[in-house]
Design an enzyme around this catalytic site. Structure first.
Site, PDB file in Angstrom:
ATOM      1  N   GLU A 193      28.842  44.598  53.350  1.00 57.87           N
ATOM      2  CA  GLU A 193      29.732  44.968  54.466  1.00 57.87           C
ATOM      3  C   GLU A 193      30.193  46.393  54.175  1.00 57.87           C
ATOM      4  OE1 GLU A 193      30.601  43.141  57.033  1.00 57.87           O
ATOM      5  OE2 GLU A 193      29.744  41.234  56.424  1.00 57.87           O
ATOM      6  N   GLU A 248      32.485  58.789  58.063  1.00 59.89           N
ATOM      7  CA  GLU A 248      33.629  57.885  58.005  1.00 59.89           C
ATOM      8  C   GLU A 248      34.748  58.557  57.224  1.00 59.89           C
ATOM      9  OE1 GLU A 248      33.557  54.464  55.363  1.00 59.89           O
ATOM     10  OE2 GLU A 248      34.302  53.243  57.018  1.00 59.89           O
ATOM     11  N   GLY A 264      32.522  47.446  50.869  1.00 60.70           N
ATOM     12  CA  GLY A 264      32.944  48.742  50.342  1.00 60.70           C
ATOM     13  C   GLY A 264      32.172  49.861  51.014  1.00 60.70           C
ATOM     14  N   THR A 278      29.308  52.774  51.874  1.00 62.49           N
ATOM     15  CA  THR A 278      27.851  52.696  52.055  1.00 62.49           C
ATOM     16  C   THR A 278      27.109  53.190  50.812  1.00 62.49           C
ATOM     17  OG1 THR A 278      28.008  52.779  54.446  1.00 62.49           O
ATOM     18  CG2 THR A 278      25.949  53.553  53.497  1.00 62.49           C
ATOM     19  N   CYS A 308      37.571  49.430  58.345  1.00 60.56           N
ATOM     20  CA  CYS A 308      36.159  49.777  58.510  1.00 60.56           C
ATOM     21  C   CYS A 308      35.740  49.792  59.981  1.00 60.56           C
ATOM     22  CB  CYS A 308      35.302  48.816  57.717  1.00 60.56           C
ATOM     23  SG  CYS A 308      35.786  47.136  58.014  1.00 60.56           S
ATOM     24  N   GLY A 346      27.212  50.558  48.262  1.00 59.37           N
ATOM     25  CA  GLY A 346      26.333  49.466  48.688  1.00 59.37           C
ATOM     26  C   GLY A 346      24.879  49.742  48.318  1.00 59.37           C
ATOM     27  N   LYS A 349      35.850  40.707  41.671  1.00 56.64           N
ATOM     28  CA  LYS A 349      36.219  42.014  41.102  1.00 56.64           C
ATOM     29  C   LYS A 349      37.054  42.717  42.176  1.00 56.64           C
ATOM     30  CE  LYS A 349      35.661  46.103  40.422  1.00 56.64           C
ATOM     31  NZ  LYS A 349      36.793  46.956  40.810  1.00 56.64           N
TER      32      LYS A 349
HETATM   33  P1  NAD Z   1      34.022  51.586  47.136  1.00 61.82           P
HETATM   34  O1  NAD Z   1      32.635  51.342  47.567  1.00 61.82           O
HETATM   35  O2  NAD Z   1      34.332  52.812  46.374  1.00 61.82           O
HETATM   36  O3  NAD Z   1      34.564  50.382  46.224  1.00 61.82           O
HETATM   37  C1  NAD Z   1      34.480  49.041  46.629  1.00 61.82           C
HETATM   38  C2  NAD Z   1      34.411  48.133  45.417  1.00 61.82           C
HETATM   39  O4  NAD Z   1      33.181  48.380  44.733  1.00 61.82           O
HETATM   40  C3  NAD Z   1      35.513  48.359  44.393  1.00 61.82           C
HETATM   41  O5  NAD Z   1      35.959  47.119  43.896  1.00 61.82           O
HETATM   42  C4  NAD Z   1      34.821  49.156  43.307  1.00 61.82           C
HETATM   43  O6  NAD Z   1      35.401  48.995  42.052  1.00 61.82           O
HETATM   44  C5  NAD Z   1      33.432  48.559  43.343  1.00 61.82           C
HETATM   45  N1  NAD Z   1      32.372  49.406  42.782  1.00 61.82           N
HETATM   46  C6  NAD Z   1      32.314  50.761  42.748  1.00 61.82           C
HETATM   47  N2  NAD Z   1      31.183  51.169  42.129  1.00 61.82           N
HETATM   48  C7  NAD Z   1      30.506  50.065  41.766  1.00 61.82           C
HETATM   49  C8  NAD Z   1      29.275  49.827  41.077  1.00 61.82           C
HETATM   50  N3  NAD Z   1      28.514  50.834  40.634  1.00 61.82           N
HETATM   51  N4  NAD Z   1      28.875  48.556  40.876  1.00 61.82           N
HETATM   52  C9  NAD Z   1      29.640  47.528  41.316  1.00 61.82           C
HETATM   53  N5  NAD Z   1      30.820  47.685  41.946  1.00 61.82           N
HETATM   54  C10 NAD Z   1      31.256  48.939  42.173  1.00 61.82           C
HETATM   55  O7  NAD Z   1      34.871  51.502  48.474  1.00 61.82           O
HETATM   56  P2  NAD Z   1      36.413  51.807  48.666  1.00 61.82           P
HETATM   57  O8  NAD Z   1      36.631  53.265  48.664  1.00 61.82           O
HETATM   58  O9  NAD Z   1      37.211  50.963  47.756  1.00 61.82           O
HETATM   59  O10 NAD Z   1      36.603  51.211  50.148  1.00 61.82           O
HETATM   60  C11 NAD Z   1      36.374  51.926  51.291  1.00 61.82           C
HETATM   61  C12 NAD Z   1      35.053  51.567  51.918  1.00 61.82           C
HETATM   62  O11 NAD Z   1      34.953  50.167  52.179  1.00 61.82           O
HETATM   63  C13 NAD Z   1      34.862  52.223  53.261  1.00 61.82           C
HETATM   64  O12 NAD Z   1      33.599  52.803  53.347  1.00 61.82           O
HETATM   65  C14 NAD Z   1      34.988  51.069  54.249  1.00 61.82           C
HETATM   66  O13 NAD Z   1      34.328  51.270  55.463  1.00 61.82           O
HETATM   67  C15 NAD Z   1      34.426  49.956  53.496  1.00 61.82           C
HETATM   68  N6  NAD Z   1      34.872  48.673  54.071  1.00 61.82           N
HETATM   69  C16 NAD Z   1      33.984  47.937  54.793  1.00 61.82           C
HETATM   70  C17 NAD Z   1      34.381  46.741  55.375  1.00 61.82           C
HETATM   71  C18 NAD Z   1      33.428  45.890  56.176  1.00 61.82           C
HETATM   72  O14 NAD Z   1      33.733  44.728  56.402  1.00 61.82           O
HETATM   73  N7  NAD Z   1      32.297  46.397  56.631  1.00 61.82           N
HETATM   74  C19 NAD Z   1      35.696  46.305  55.210  1.00 61.82           C
HETATM   75  C20 NAD Z   1      36.583  47.098  54.484  1.00 61.82           C
HETATM   76  C21 NAD Z   1      36.150  48.280  53.908  1.00 61.82           C
END
Ligand code: NAD
Length: 478
Positions: free
Chosen positions: A246, A381, A224, A226, A280, A229, A171
């Site tokens: 992650e 963040e 994505g 926290t 991140c 997550g 996804k």
């Molecule tokens: P996000 O959590 O909003 O979205 C990430 C993914 O999750 C997207 O594909 C989104 O469609 C999906 N998603 C959203 N709600 C969901 C749900 N209820 N059920 C299942 N899937 C769902 O994050 P973002 O704004 O796209 O990305 C930024 C974040 O990602 C930051 O916090 C960043 O630190 C983190 N990140 C972490 C790493 C790592 O390796 N630790 C790497 C890159 C980004």
């Protein structure tokens, strides 16, 4: 219009619904995407379930060969993939060409090798038995990823899962799905059988949530935010799925007075601002020993000034726009908060864009001094180009400030004292510690978080434990 990718073929969403993805440099619509939902997830998971037994039984040498060919096919399509990644995310094309796409290929090359090296153990048990373990794949793994490095983060999940004999439903992020769809097409052309990788574009609360709830998905591999997550972990409990997470970070980058100060300060600029700070592991808390604070601040501020955001398709550009209007607003909100809480903005803030990119979502590299660890910009963040410079007195003080964060993703230490470097590395609550360097990654090197930055590891041998399960076999020998 790019469709979903199921059974190695494009397919419209069952509902016929679509959504648009913009070009962050111009604000214009870049493409219309299929808005997948539960019905599409059902099809994608059913296809991955069908593909699983034959793929898991495929001779590991053959899986290795196919994954290697996937790596070669990615390199053969480097320019097209780099261009898509830049158009969709806003990242500078030079970075996409030299980092995102080559590292995506590297990930396939590295995990190709693991397909033939997944072994079990023989266990010296009590009694006349031969007892051994084998590593078996889990089944269908759902990979859910964010928009900052779509190709690379997808590869980190897809390549080890496939090497171990799993199949994958991906996804992609709603803000930037195009390169993932192209990747799936390229992998199919390289010989990946139908159903081994399906891609369902759409919204997190629809397509993402349907994957998390699906009883035939064995594991969620999530990268994505926290908060997302936490929600995924809660929702995955209903079907007792495995999860690896992650998540976010607020990484300390610590410079001692005995370091090569110029090199540390110059490096701190990239540590904080690479990929517009949408990284991140970005070193967003620059902890500087008080005696060298002003010297480091000067270098960082002039470095930030020299880094002018611009058209990401121009090879000379070192910083592009932020990914979306919503995110732009969020980052500017943090800057307003930094100002309001009394931090001193040395440079940066909103940037108007130029050269046909005047409507893009730009923020100039922003540096704050006078930041205390309690301020919002030092705790949360921001995921944009905003750096807080925080002074410290001694190693105790540095360790205390560095660890006073809910996150634990990464940390940097700059010093010439190797004893201090290693003893501080041992004390820092971070999944990765870099000493006299920052933001180094390799497909061979395990990567992941502590505390609210999540759990589970990607890359290296470590991820293979996350995509396999152990079976123990007892054989009576008398
Ligand atoms: P996000 O959590 O909003 O979205 C990430 C993914 O999750 C997207 O594909 C989104 O469609 C999906 N998603 C959203 N709600 C969901 C749900 N209820 N059920 C299942 N899937 C769902 O994050 P973002 O704004 O796209 O990305 C930024 C974040 O990602 C930051 O916090 C960043 O630190 C983190 N990140 C972490 C790493 C790592 O390796 N630790 C790497 C890159 C980004």
């Amino acid at each position: 219009m790019p469709d979903l990718w199921i059974d190695n073929a494009p397919r419209a969403a069952a509902s016929g619904a679509t959504f648009t993805t913009p070009n962050p440099a111009t604000g214009e619509v870049l493409a219309e995407l299929a808005r997948g939902d539960r019905a599409d997830v059902d099809l994608a998971v059913a296809s991955a379930r069908r593909a699983f037994p034959p793929w898991a039984r495929t001779d590991p040498n053959e899986r290795q060969r196919i994954l290697w060919k996937c790596g070669e096919a990615i390199l053969a399509n480097l320019e097209a993939l780099a261009r898509l990644e830049t158009l969709d995310t806003g990242k500078p094309i030079t970075n996409a060409r030299t980092i995102d796409v080559p590292r995506t290929a590297d990930t396939f090359f590295y995990f190709a090798g693991w397909a033939t090296k997944l072994t079990g153990e023989t266990i010296p048990v009590r009694g006349p038995f031969l007892t051994y373990t084998v590593r078996e794949p889990l089944g269908v793994i759902a990979a859910i990823i964010p928009w900052n490095f779509p190709l690379l983060l997808a590869a980190r999940k897809i390549a080890p899962a496939l090497a171990a004999g799993n199949t994958v439903v991906l996804k992609p992020p709603e803000e930037a799905s195009l390169s993932c769809l192209e990747l799936a097409r390229i992998l199919a052309e390289a010989g990946l059988p139908p159903g081994c990788l399906n891609v369902v574009t759409g919204h997190g609360e629809e397509a993402g949530a349907a994957l998390v709830a699906h009883p035939d998905v064995a594991k969620i591999s999530f990268t994505g935010g926290t908060d997302t997550g936490r929600l995924i972990m809660r929702n995955a409990a209903a079907t007792l799925k495995r999860v690896s997470l992650e998540l976010g970070g607020k990484s300390p980058n610590i410079v001692f007075q005995d370091a090569d100060v110029k090199s540390a300060a110059k490096n701190a600029i990239g540590a904080a601002f690479y990929n517009q700070g949408e990284l991140c592991t970005a070193g967003t808390r620059l902890l500087v020993q008080r005696s060298i604070h002003d010297e480091v601040l000067d270098i960082v501020v002039s470095g930030a000034r020299a880094m002018v955001p611009g058209d990401p398709l121009d090879p000379a550009t070192t910083m592009g726009p932020l990914v979306s209007e919503v995110h732009h607003r969020r980052v500017l909100g943090y800057i307003a908060q930094g100002d309001a809480e009394g931090a001193r903005r040395e440079v940066g803030g909103r940037h108007a864009g130029s050269n046909g990119c005047d409507q893009g979502w730009f923020v100039a590299p922003t540096v704050y001094s006078g930041v205390t660890p309690e301020m919002t910009i030092a705790r949360e963040e921001i995921f944009g180009p905003v750096l807080s410079v925080i002074p410290f007195d001694d190693v105790e003080d540095a360790a205390r400030i560095a660890n006073a964060s809910e996150f634990g993703l990464a940390a940097g230490i700059w010093t010439r004292d190797i004893t201090r470097a290693h003893s501080l590395a041992a004390r820092l609550q971070a999944g990765t510690v870099w000493i006299n360097t920052y933001n180094r990654f390799d497909a061979a090197s395990p990567y992941g978080g502590m505390k609210q930055s999540g759990f589970g590891r990607e890359n290296g041998r470590a991820v293979l434990d996350e995509v396999t399960q152990v079976k123990t076999v007892w054989v009576a020998t008398s």
